[in-house]
Design a protein around this motif. Sequence first.
Motif, PDB file in Angstrom:
ATOM      1  N   GLN A  73       0.831  -1.192   0.000  1.00 45.72           N
ATOM      2  CA  GLN A  73       0.000   0.000   0.000  1.00 45.72           C
ATOM      3  C   GLN A  73       0.869   1.247   0.000  1.00 45.72           C
ATOM      4  OE1 GLN A  73      -3.798  -0.355   2.536  1.00 45.72           O
ATOM      5  NE2 GLN A  73      -2.243  -1.462   3.702  1.00 45.72           N
ATOM      6  N   LEU A  74       0.308   2.316  -0.531  1.00 40.26           N
ATOM      7  CA  LEU A  74       0.953   3.614  -0.485  1.00 40.26           C
ATOM      8  C   LEU A  74       0.252   4.438   0.597  1.00 40.26           C
ATOM      9  CD1 LEU A  74       1.234   4.471  -4.287  1.00 40.26           C
ATOM     10  CD2 LEU A  74       2.804   3.164  -2.863  1.00 40.26           C
ATOM     11  N   PHE A  75       1.019   4.943   1.537  1.00 44.16           N
ATOM     12  CA  PHE A  75       0.485   5.763   2.609  1.00 44.16           C
ATOM     13  C   PHE A  75       0.884   7.214   2.336  1.00 44.16           C
ATOM     14  CE2 PHE A  75       0.884   1.565   4.387  1.00 44.16           C
ATOM     15  CZ  PHE A  75      -0.287   1.414   5.127  1.00 44.16           C
ATOM     16  N   ILE A 123      -3.304   0.818  -7.620  1.00 46.29           N
ATOM     17  CA  ILE A 123      -2.516   0.635  -6.398  1.00 46.29           C
ATOM     18  C   ILE A 123      -3.333   1.095  -5.195  1.00 46.29           C
ATOM     19  CG2 ILE A 123      -0.422   1.312  -5.156  1.00 46.29           C
ATOM     20  CD1 ILE A 123       0.888   1.851  -7.896  1.00 46.29           C
ATOM     21  N   ASP A 124      -3.361   0.282  -4.139  1.00 43.46           N
ATOM     22  CA  ASP A 124      -4.066   0.661  -2.904  1.00 43.46           C
ATOM     23  C   ASP A 124      -3.368   1.849  -2.249  1.00 43.46           C
ATOM     24  OD1 ASP A 124      -6.031  -1.284  -3.078  1.00 43.46           O
ATOM     25  OD2 ASP A 124      -4.963  -2.713  -1.817  1.00 43.46           O
ATOM     26  N   MET A 165      -9.396   6.397  -2.479  1.00 46.74           N
ATOM     27  CA  MET A 165      -8.481   5.815  -1.505  1.00 46.74           C
ATOM     28  C   MET A 165      -9.078   4.538  -0.904  1.00 46.74           C
ATOM     29  SD  MET A 165      -5.886   7.818  -1.256  1.00 46.74           S
ATOM     30  CE  MET A 165      -5.524   9.339  -2.113  1.00 46.74           C
ATOM     31  N   LYS A 166      -8.213   3.598  -0.614  1.00 44.69           N
ATOM     32  CA  LYS A 166      -8.672   2.400   0.095  1.00 44.69           C
ATOM     33  C   LYS A 166      -9.180   2.794   1.477  1.00 44.69           C
ATOM     34  CE  LYS A 166      -7.199  -2.055   1.857  1.00 44.69           C
ATOM     35  NZ  LYS A 166      -6.091  -2.989   2.019  1.00 44.69           N
ATOM     36  N   ASP A 167      -8.479   3.747   2.095  1.00 42.83           N
ATOM     37  CA  ASP A 167      -8.887   4.216   3.409  1.00 42.83           C
ATOM     38  C   ASP A 167      -8.464   5.670   3.581  1.00 42.83           C
ATOM     39  OD1 ASP A 167     -10.014   4.142   5.924  1.00 42.83           O
ATOM     40  OD2 ASP A 167      -8.566   2.728   6.769  1.00 42.83           O
TER      41      ASP A 167
END
Length: 185
Positions: A73-75, A123-124, A165-167
């Motif tokens: 994941q990308l933060f 990509i998440d 966004m995933k989150d």
Amino acid sequence: MMKIDELKALLQNKYSEFFQSIEDISRDDQNNESLCSSPFVCLSFDKVIQDLASKKGEDALKSPDLLHIQDNQLFFVEFKNGKIDQKERQSLRLKAIEGPFIGLYEMIKEHDPSISFHDIVKIDKVYYVVYNEEKNPQKRTAGLLRHLEGQQIRFSLKKYKGTFMKDVKTICATVFLESVVSKWK
């Protein structure tokens, strides 16, 4: 499609001069203080985006301050040390879109022409807004506030969770350091 490990290696190799401590990335130059005191090193994403725009003679995209890659994941993290008003809320929404999608695509495309925008979209991504709780208080007791920190999405960003966004997380600096950065490697 580029794998996350390949992306991480590309960023470390091509943008190594932009890796800084969280303390430096979260620095508020106007108030001469850092929102988060941590030596953990990440990519100063906003500085990369500004540098690329400067080299092209273009206006820089709105982008989050930090990028960290872990667990496929990308933060993306935006640090806000000041009061978050309506204008800042709009800026936070733009930063969740322009940087993690267009900016990241342009960064990678410069070094890997085979990448497609669709590859970036797949990509998440997780978007954190880390804020100064003294300047952006909530009207709840401290215990309840700490419980809600990981669940409540503030600043009109809820619609981005599960779409772009995933989150999405909006948390104070203390909780960010204790519950997020402490788990990063």
